[in-house]
Design an enzyme around this catalytic site. Structure first.
Site, PDB file in Angstrom:
ATOM      1  N   SER A 164      24.868 -21.562  43.432  1.00  0.00           N
ATOM      2  CA  SER A 164      24.484 -20.391  42.668  1.00  0.00           C
ATOM      3  C   SER A 164      25.627 -19.369  42.696  1.00  0.00           C
ATOM      4  O   SER A 164      26.762 -19.713  42.373  1.00  0.00           O
ATOM      5  CB  SER A 164      23.180 -19.826  43.238  1.00  0.00           C
ATOM      6  OG  SER A 164      22.528 -19.006  42.316  1.00  0.00           O
ATOM      7  N   ASP A 325      16.969 -27.559  36.905  1.00  0.00           N
ATOM      8  CA  ASP A 325      17.449 -26.184  37.071  1.00  0.00           C
ATOM      9  C   ASP A 325      17.588 -25.534  35.693  1.00  0.00           C
ATOM     10  O   ASP A 325      18.462 -25.897  34.918  1.00  0.00           O
ATOM     11  CB  ASP A 325      18.801 -26.209  37.794  1.00  0.00           C
ATOM     12  CG  ASP A 325      19.314 -24.810  38.144  1.00  0.00           C
ATOM     13  OD1 ASP A 325      18.751 -23.817  37.651  1.00  0.00           O
ATOM     14  OD2 ASP A 325      20.284 -24.730  38.918  1.00  0.00           O
ATOM     15  N   HIS A 358      16.121 -24.442  40.229  1.00  0.00           N
ATOM     16  CA  HIS A 358      17.336 -23.904  40.848  1.00  0.00           C
ATOM     17  C   HIS A 358      17.281 -23.987  42.378  1.00  0.00           C
ATOM     18  O   HIS A 358      18.313 -24.163  43.037  1.00  0.00           O
ATOM     19  CB  HIS A 358      17.532 -22.450  40.404  1.00  0.00           C
ATOM     20  CG  HIS A 358      18.819 -21.864  40.861  1.00  0.00           C
ATOM     21  ND1 HIS A 358      20.045 -22.422  40.547  1.00  0.00           N
ATOM     22  CD2 HIS A 358      19.109 -20.783  41.626  1.00  0.00           C
ATOM     23  CE1 HIS A 358      21.017 -21.695  41.094  1.00  0.00           C
ATOM     24  NE2 HIS A 358      20.466 -20.703  41.752  1.00  0.00           N
TER      25      HIS A 358
END
Lengths: 388, 388
Positions: A164, A325, A358
């Site tokens: 991320s 995701d 995610h």
């Protein structure tokens, strides 16, 4: 660390590196920021695991995501009461093997888990910066980390790894310090935020700023904008999960046996979001929320920005993405790989099947471990051969 | 319509049907609601286009989406200053042809565009209901519409058509009044909200309720919770567009030539969302936001709920979904079709390629028109043959 700063990491392990205070020799200059301003002193809270070897070539920097901190692993904790956020991946015998590698993780500049951020004391006023804190970027965060590496005596990192926003920092290392990274592992990340990602961040920021307790960022000694921050975090959690993982976890399960016909919590998913939102405000600073999301929105290493006029040098890349995701969708991982390949970089692309959305980068440990373990071993092999 | 109620529809066209006031003969009883309470008087604001034929079998009911109103078409407007929300689909010669069909559209129960809702005056207190308004459901909305059909002398509708929450109402008609609908056209909708959809609604509700101006719903004569409502709408708009349509419309375009390094509006997408949020509060009531999202979250016609113990009767179905719609994704349209087919219903499934996301149901007029025009013509043919 000021009294305002919130941290769930065990302070016993955490160390602090300060530069730009004119005190420590060799670290006396502050940090020149992308916005044109400079800042100092700057403190980075960090933790390390394992030993730096004699050749100083076994260091791995782990970069945390948006709301993370330096406590990536609890493997050395005396009591183990505070789990590391990537315990499955970092530790003795793990993929990022603390028996083989010297692992470093620091809280980002602008954060609120020990490093200098908007809740830190502004030396010019003796009060917390609040909105006087400069708008920092991912590049600034990485520049601060580079100063920490200098301090630790690490010239070239074996690897920078992160998911991320951690993946953005990893990419930024390749862009800013190509000669100081042998390999980079960006996970579930992007070269730049899409308008949808910017929009989601902006709604979170507006939620914080709409809270009357925010007071233009000046809530020191008063009630923090807890409702706004909790709301922002609720939005975040929706984007961290997938439609499918929410279905698997909550479906339409009710808290009670039937509808309340009121605006109380009817569905378990509502209770979960409220709980996550309420918990978040205990450990996170609302202004840091603004600054860090802004840093992500400003991040853009697309096109020629990644390597400027130059190239990837000898840096190797392992790019990992996850099928479900939707916050950092696979096409963004593919775009990273495409750009790397276009620059002739040694880049391996891996797409992991997962239903976790995610959050997969924190949860799909087994598959990630396999990929990262081999990639790090190979990178070390290449480094050893290079030295011979 | 109370002073509090907001409406962007031209009041000249709008008519009002009130029942449960003990005044109008045959419409004296109030509405028994799913929550167990009853409500009366109930007013529905509605508009009609075209003429009801002698056999009274050419009526088409259009149901609006979450924030819609009765003004589906501006084709009869004297000045045309206020566009209808489905102008491309409803009008003379259009797919829902007002030269052939008698078209009705009413604002939903619980709404704020003329029909009875939380901003209406509670006859028991002489003040707006606020949170004393009962939590109404999609079934309740449809029951109120059925009373309007009675009033208009329409026994059996040729079709009920609607997108998003309008599609839920269409499905509810098939469930509640199978003998009163010849056909149903649910578009970009679902049999039930998934936990992700509930979560998104809940965040919007929390945004409204976190605004101190909300005052437990009692903001009559004071400032409305505009910040909270604008925030909720911003979240909504993100879900109405697709990742791709946002990219096409905004990309990472800046308002200015470079980053502001502040928390002002940097990106065009941010400006757009703020604009849409700020505009929404001028026309929508915050309490209606709570009630209508709750009605959608409670909606569940999955499994045996759609037809109870019975079957679809002779009702024909045209189910339309859109490829880039992530708010009501295609798998939910497919689930509707699967359930209909399992019950032996005459159901046609159409999946339209579009990049517009959920907004596609308002924008992909050409393709929708082709599908709906033929479906309605065929339905009418079958009706005519049935009568012979």
């Amino acid at each position: 660390m000021t009294a305002l700063q919130k941290s769930s990491t065990p302070s016993g392990r955490m160390r602090f590196f300060t530069f730009g205070d004119g005190a420590s020799p060799g670290s006396s200059s502050g940090l020149s920021l992308e916005c044109g301003r400079a800042i100092g002193p700057v403190t980075l809270a960090y933790e390390t695991w394992g030993e730096l070897n004699e050749k100083r070539d076994n260091a791995v920097l782990v970069c945390h995501a948006f709301s993370g901190n330096s406590h990536v692993s609890s493997c050395d904790d005396p009591d183990g009461s505070s789990p590391g956020w990537w315990d499955g991946l970092v530790g003795p015998g793990k993929a990022v093997d603390t028996d083989r590698y010297f692992v470093v993780c620091s809280n980002v500049l602008g954060g609120c888990a020990g490093s200098t951020g908007p809740s830190s004391v502004n030396p010019a006023t003796g009060k917390p910066y609040g909105l006087d804190f400069p708008v920092v970027t991912i590049r600034d965060m990485v520049d601060a980390q580079a100063r920490l590496m200098d301090h630790l005596g690490i010239g070239r990192l074996l690897a920078v790894v992160g998911g991320s926003m951690g993946g953005m920092q990893a990419l930024q290392w390749a862009a800013s310090y190509p000669d100081r990274v042998r390999s980079v592992i960006p996970i579930a990340t992007t070269l730049k935020h899409s308008p949808q990602q910017i929009a989601l961040d902006e709604v979170g920021r507006q939620a914080v700023m709409a809270d009357p307790d925010w007071r233009m960022g000046d809530y020191e000694g008063r009630k923090a904008p807890e409702k706004g921050l909790a709301l922002a975090r609720m939005i975040g959690h929706i984007t961290y999960m997938s439609d499918r993982s929410m279905e698997d976890k909550f479906s339409r399960k009710l808290k009670d046996v039937k509808y309340s016909f009121s605006f109380a919590t009817d569905f378990e998913v509502e209770g979960y979001l409220r709980y996550r939102g309420d918990n978040f405000v205990k450990r996170f600073d609302a202004n840091s929320y603004l600054y860090i999301t802004k840093a992500m929105d400003y991040f853009d290493l697309s096109g020629d920005r990644l390597f400027g006029g130059g190239g990837p040098g000898n840096t190797r890349f392992l790019v990992i993405g996850f099928h479900s995701d939707w916050l950092y969708p696979l096409h963004q991982s593919r775009e990273i790989v495409r750009l790397l390949k276009m620059h002739g970089a040694d880049a391996t692309a891996c797409e992991i099947k997962s239903t976790y959305g995610h959050d997969a980068f924190l949860l799909e440990i087994e598959e990630e471990s396999r990929l990262i373990r081999h990639f790090l071993a190979k990178t070390r092999d290449l480094a050893d051969r290079e030295d011979q």
